[in-house]
Design a protein around this motif. Structure first.
Motif, PDB file in Angstrom:
ATOM      1  N   GLN A 264      -0.171 -13.551   6.614  1.00  0.00           N
ATOM      2  CA  GLN A 264      -1.100 -14.208   5.697  1.00  0.00           C
ATOM      3  C   GLN A 264      -0.788 -13.903   4.237  1.00  0.00           C
ATOM      4  O   GLN A 264      -1.144 -14.682   3.352  1.00  0.00           O
ATOM      5  CB  GLN A 264      -2.529 -13.754   6.006  1.00  0.00           C
ATOM      6  CG  GLN A 264      -3.016 -14.144   7.387  1.00  0.00           C
ATOM      7  CD  GLN A 264      -4.318 -13.456   7.761  1.00  0.00           C
ATOM      8  OE1 GLN A 264      -4.565 -12.327   7.333  1.00  0.00           O
ATOM      9  NE2 GLN A 264      -5.141 -14.107   8.555  1.00  0.00           N
ATOM     10  N   PHE A 421      -7.258 -20.511   7.669  1.00  0.00           N
ATOM     11  CA  PHE A 421      -7.408 -20.226   6.239  1.00  0.00           C
ATOM     12  C   PHE A 421      -7.262 -21.503   5.417  1.00  0.00           C
ATOM     13  O   PHE A 421      -8.034 -21.753   4.484  1.00  0.00           O
ATOM     14  CB  PHE A 421      -6.364 -19.190   5.824  1.00  0.00           C
ATOM     15  CG  PHE A 421      -6.452 -18.781   4.378  1.00  0.00           C
ATOM     16  CD1 PHE A 421      -7.598 -18.207   3.868  1.00  0.00           C
ATOM     17  CD2 PHE A 421      -5.376 -18.969   3.526  1.00  0.00           C
ATOM     18  CE1 PHE A 421      -7.681 -17.830   2.535  1.00  0.00           C
ATOM     19  CE2 PHE A 421      -5.445 -18.600   2.195  1.00  0.00           C
ATOM     20  CZ  PHE A 421      -6.605 -18.030   1.701  1.00  0.00           C
ATOM     21  N   LYS A 425     -10.097 -23.317   3.008  1.00  0.00           N
ATOM     22  CA  LYS A 425      -9.859 -23.632   1.600  1.00  0.00           C
ATOM     23  C   LYS A 425     -10.157 -25.100   1.311  1.00  0.00           C
ATOM     24  O   LYS A 425     -10.641 -25.447   0.231  1.00  0.00           O
ATOM     25  CB  LYS A 425      -8.411 -23.315   1.231  1.00  0.00           C
ATOM     26  CG  LYS A 425      -8.105 -21.842   1.098  1.00  0.00           C
ATOM     27  CD  LYS A 425      -6.792 -21.609   0.367  1.00  0.00           C
ATOM     28  CE  LYS A 425      -5.637 -22.285   1.092  1.00  0.00           C
ATOM     29  NZ  LYS A 425      -4.358 -22.069   0.385  1.00  0.00           N
ATOM     30  N   GLY A 451      -8.310 -17.250  -2.274  1.00  0.00           N
ATOM     31  CA  GLY A 451      -8.953 -16.482  -1.221  1.00  0.00           C
ATOM     32  C   GLY A 451      -9.888 -15.392  -1.709  1.00  0.00           C
ATOM     33  O   GLY A 451     -10.318 -14.553  -0.930  1.00  0.00           O
ATOM     34  N   ALA A 525     -11.312 -17.172   9.545  1.00  0.00           N
ATOM     35  CA  ALA A 525     -10.767 -17.105   8.178  1.00  0.00           C
ATOM     36  C   ALA A 525     -11.433 -15.983   7.389  1.00  0.00           C
ATOM     37  O   ALA A 525     -10.754 -15.200   6.706  1.00  0.00           O
ATOM     38  CB  ALA A 525     -10.968 -18.451   7.465  1.00  0.00           C
ATOM     39  N   LEU A 529     -10.163 -12.108   5.726  1.00  0.00           N
ATOM     40  CA  LEU A 529     -10.335 -11.751   4.323  1.00  0.00           C
ATOM     41  C   LEU A 529     -11.290 -10.577   4.121  1.00  0.00           C
ATOM     42  O   LEU A 529     -11.106  -9.771   3.208  1.00  0.00           O
ATOM     43  CB  LEU A 529     -10.862 -12.966   3.544  1.00  0.00           C
ATOM     44  CG  LEU A 529      -9.915 -14.168   3.458  1.00  0.00           C
ATOM     45  CD1 LEU A 529     -10.654 -15.377   2.892  1.00  0.00           C
ATOM     46  CD2 LEU A 529      -8.704 -13.839   2.612  1.00  0.00           C
TER      47      LEU A 529
END
Length: 552
Positions: A264, A421, A425, A451, A525, A529
Motif C-alpha cells: 500500500q 483504498f 478515495k 489517505g 480501507a 489506514l
C-alpha cells in the motif's frame, strides 16, 4: 442565519481550470486568489461565523456542521466560473443572489503565486515526513510483535520449534531489509526537515525501493497463501500467530495486516511525489531529483499492478484463504474455489476447479441405496458435481463449509487492498448518524487523495466540506456499537452488520453502508489506514466475512 450580501463584501467563486477558489469584491472590482478575512457565498453564507467556530474549537481543519443532519443537503452555494452559470438551489431554499456573469479571474489565473506554491510544497513535504513516521512505526511493530519472537522460536531447534526458518523466509523474506532502508530514509528526512530539500533523499530512496520492493512484491502471494493455510494444516502455528495478535502494540492486527502495508505504501509515494512536483517551481534545485524519484516509483507501482493481474489468473491469489482439505476424491476447499484431483505415485494431479461465485449453489441430495451421504455443487453454468463422504458427519461438515463459502461470496466480490483504498478515495453514499442525537442522513463520503483524512458532504454536488484527520482516530469498530446507533430508531435491528464507527477522542463518526460491497470497501480501507493504532481489535477480510455471515 444567512447574512445579506453587501457591495463591500468579497464573494467566493470557483475556477474549474485551476481547481481553486478565487474572490471578487464588486465595490472595487478587485479579484484575488488570496482568501480574505470575510467572504460571502451565493446564499449569503458568512465565513466570519465559521472562523469564529474554528477559533473556539482550536482546529485548522474544516469542522463538521453542528447540525449537519438537520440542515438542507446543499446549505452552501458556491458560484462557479463556468459557461453554465450557478447551479440551482435546493427546493424551498432562498433565491440566489443577483450576481450577474462571473468576474474575470485574477491575473495569472493558471499559476498560483510563488509564495502559494512554496506553502503548498511545504505542506506536502510535511505529509511525506509524517506518513513515513507512521509507516516505519508499523514496520517496527511487525518486527517486535511477529518477526523477533518467531525467529527466537525457530532458533530453538527442530525438536521443539513451532516455526522453522523456512517459514520465516517464506512469510517475511526481506522485510528486515525494508525496515533498515526506511529507518535510514526517515532519519535523513528528519535531518533536512528545516531546509525542505528532500529531492536527493527521495531520489536515492526511490532507487533502493525499486530494488527491494520488486522482490518483496513477487513473494507476497506466496507469503499470503502460506499464512492462510496454517489454520487447517498447522493449528499450532496458527494459534501462535493469534497469541501474537493480542500483543498490546499490535492493536489487534494480524500479521497479514502488516504484510500488506509495503504494497500500500508504494501508491502513496506516487501520489505524494506527483503532488510535490505540481507545487515545485520550474528550475527548483529539487526538481530533477523529484522527477527521477517519481519515475522509479511509477515503475514499482506498475510492477504491483502487473503482479496483481497475474495473481488473479493463478490458484494462489491475494484474498483467497485455504479452508479445508479432505478425501472426497482429493479436495481442497478455498474461500472462493473448490479444487479436486486424483492420486498418483508422487502425490495428486489436479483434475478440475469449481469457482464458488457467479451463481454457484450447494444442494443436499436425498439418501438412496447407492448414495447414502452426498451433496451436489452446481456451478454458475448449471453443471453439477456430486460428492459423498464416508459418514453423515463428514458429509455434513463439508456441505456446511462449502455452503458457507458460497453464501459469503454471494454477498460481495473479493477485491485487493489497493482496490478497496481506490474505491474509498473515489467516494460513495453512506448513511451518516449524528453523534449527538442519532438522526441519520445520506452523505457523500470519501478518503482524501493522500489517505490522511475522511471527508463528507452533499450527495448531489459531491462537495465535501467536512473532514476529520485519520491520524486523530483512536479506533475502528464494525457493527452498530456506538451510542449514536442506539439513539437511532431501528439501526440496531435493521442495519447492524452494515454499520461501522471511527472513534476519536471526545466523539465518533458513525456510518452505515448501503450495500455489503460498500461495507467491505470502507471497513477494510479504513482498517489499513487506522488499524495499527486502533484500540479496538481489527478484523481482516476473512474474519469480517465470517462475522457478517453470522450476523446475517
Amino acid at each position: 442565519m444567512a447574512t445579506p450580501a453587501a457591495a463591500s463584501d468579497w464573494i467566493r467563486y470557483w475556477d474549474e481550470a485551476s481547481s481553486d477558489y478565487y474572490y471578487h469584491r464588486p465595490a472595487t472590482g478587485e479579484t484575488s486568489w488570496e482568501q480574505p478575512d470575510r467572504w460571502i457565498c451565493g446564499e449569503g453564507y458568512d465565513s466570519s461565523e465559521d472562523s469564529a467556530r474554528r477559533s473556539r474549537a482550536g482546529s485548522s481543519l474544516p469542522l463538521e456542521d453542528e447540525d449537519d443532519v438537520d440542515a438542507p443537503e446543499e446549505d452552501l452555494f458556491v458560484v462557479r466560473a463556468s459557461l453554465s452559470g450557478p447551479p440551482p438551489l435546493p427546493a424551498g431554499g432562498p433565491p440566489p443572489l443577483s450576481l450577474g456573469a462571473p468576474p474575470p479571474l485574477p491575473v495569472a489565473a493558471a499559476e498560483p503565486s510563488s509564495a502559494q506554491r512554496e506553502e503548498r510544497r511545504r505542506r506536502v513535504l510535511g505529509e511525506i515526513l509524517s506518513t513515513e513516521r507512521t509507516y516505519v512505526a508499523a514496520l517496527q511493530t511487525l518486527e517486535k510483535v511477529y518477526m523477533v519472537p518467531m525467529r527466537m522460536v525457530a532458533d530453538a531447534g527442530a525438536k521443539v520449534a513451532i516455526f522453522s526458518h523456512a517459514d520465516l523466509d517464506t512469510v517475511f523474506l526481506n522485510l528486515d531489509v525494508l525496515l533498515k532502508l526506511h529507518a535510514r530514509f526517515l532519519e535523513r528526512l528528519e535531518q533536512e526537515e528545516a531546509s525542505g530539500h528532500f529531492g536527493a533523499i527521495l531520489s536515492g530512496a526511490a532507487k533502493d525501493i525499486k530494488g527491494c520492493y520488486t522482490r518483496y512484491i513477487s513473494n507476497y502471494a506466496q507469503a499470503e497463501a502460506h499464512i492462510s493455510a496454517l489454520a487447517s494444516k498447522a493449528p499450532d502455528k496458527h494459534r501462535y500467530l493469534e497469541v501474537c495478535k493480542s500483543h498490546p502494540d499490535a492493536g489487534g492486527l494480524d500479521v497479514r495486516s502488516f504484510l500488506i502495508q509495503p504494497i500500500q505504501r508504494v501508491p502513496r509515494y506516487r501520489l505524494l511525489l506527483e503532488e510535490l512536483l505540481a507545487h515545485t517551481e520550474p528550475g527548483h534545485p529539487d526538481e530533477a531529483d523529484l522527477r527521477e524519484a517519481l519515475a522509479r516509483i511509477r515503475e514499482v507501482a506498475a510492477f504491483i499492478n502487473e503482479e496483481t493481474r497475474v495473481l488473479e489468473k493463478s490458484l494462489v491469489r491475494q484474498g483467497r484463504a485455504f479452508v479445508r482439505e479432505g478425501e472426497l476424491t482429493k479436495v481442497f476447499l478455498f474461500s472462493d474455489l473448490l479444487v479436486y484431483g486424483v492420486p498418483t505415485g508422487r502425490g495428486y494431479v489436479q483434475k478440475g476447479q469449481i469457482p464458488l461465485g457467479e451463481g454457484t449453489r450447494v444442494e443436499r441430495l436425498p439418501r438412496t441405496e447407492h448414495l447414502t451421504h452426498g451433496f451436489a455443487v452446481v456451478d454458475g453454468h448449471g453443471k453439477g458435481y456430486t460428492w459423498h463422504g464416508e459418514s453423515e458427519a463428514e458429509t455434513g461438515e463439508w456441505f456446511e463449509e462449502v455452503q458457507r463459502a458460497v453464501a459469503i461470496l454471494a454477498m460481495v466480490a473479493r477485491k485487493t487492498a489497493l482496490e478497496h483504498f481506490t474505491a474509498a478515495k473515489a467516494g460513495c453514499t453512506l448513511i451518516k448518524f449524528n453523534h449527538r442525537d442519532g438522526r441519520s442522513s445520506p452523505r457523500w463520503v470519501r478518503i482524501s487523495a493522500d489517505g490522511s483524512a475522511i471527508c463528507w458532504g452533499d450527495t448531489k454536488s459531491k462537495e465535501c466540506k467536512s473532514m476529520m484527520a485519520l491520524s486523530k482516530a483512536v479506533a475502528l469498530m464494525h457493527g452498530a456499537k456506538s451510542a449514536a446507533f442506539y439513539r437511532a430508531q431501528g439501526a440496531k435491528k435493521d442495519r447492524d452488520w452494515l454499520c461501522f464507527s471511527l472513534l476519536f477522542r471526545g466523539r465518533t463518526l458513525d456510518f452505515a453502508a448501503t450495500t455489503a460491497e460498500g461495507l467491505f470497501t470502507w471497513y477494510l480501507a479504513l482498517a489499513a489506514l487506522v488499524g495499527p493504532r486502533s484500540s479496538e481489535p481489527i478484523l481482516d477480510e476473512e474474519a469480517l466475512r465470517a462475522r457478517v455471515a453470522e450476523m446475517i
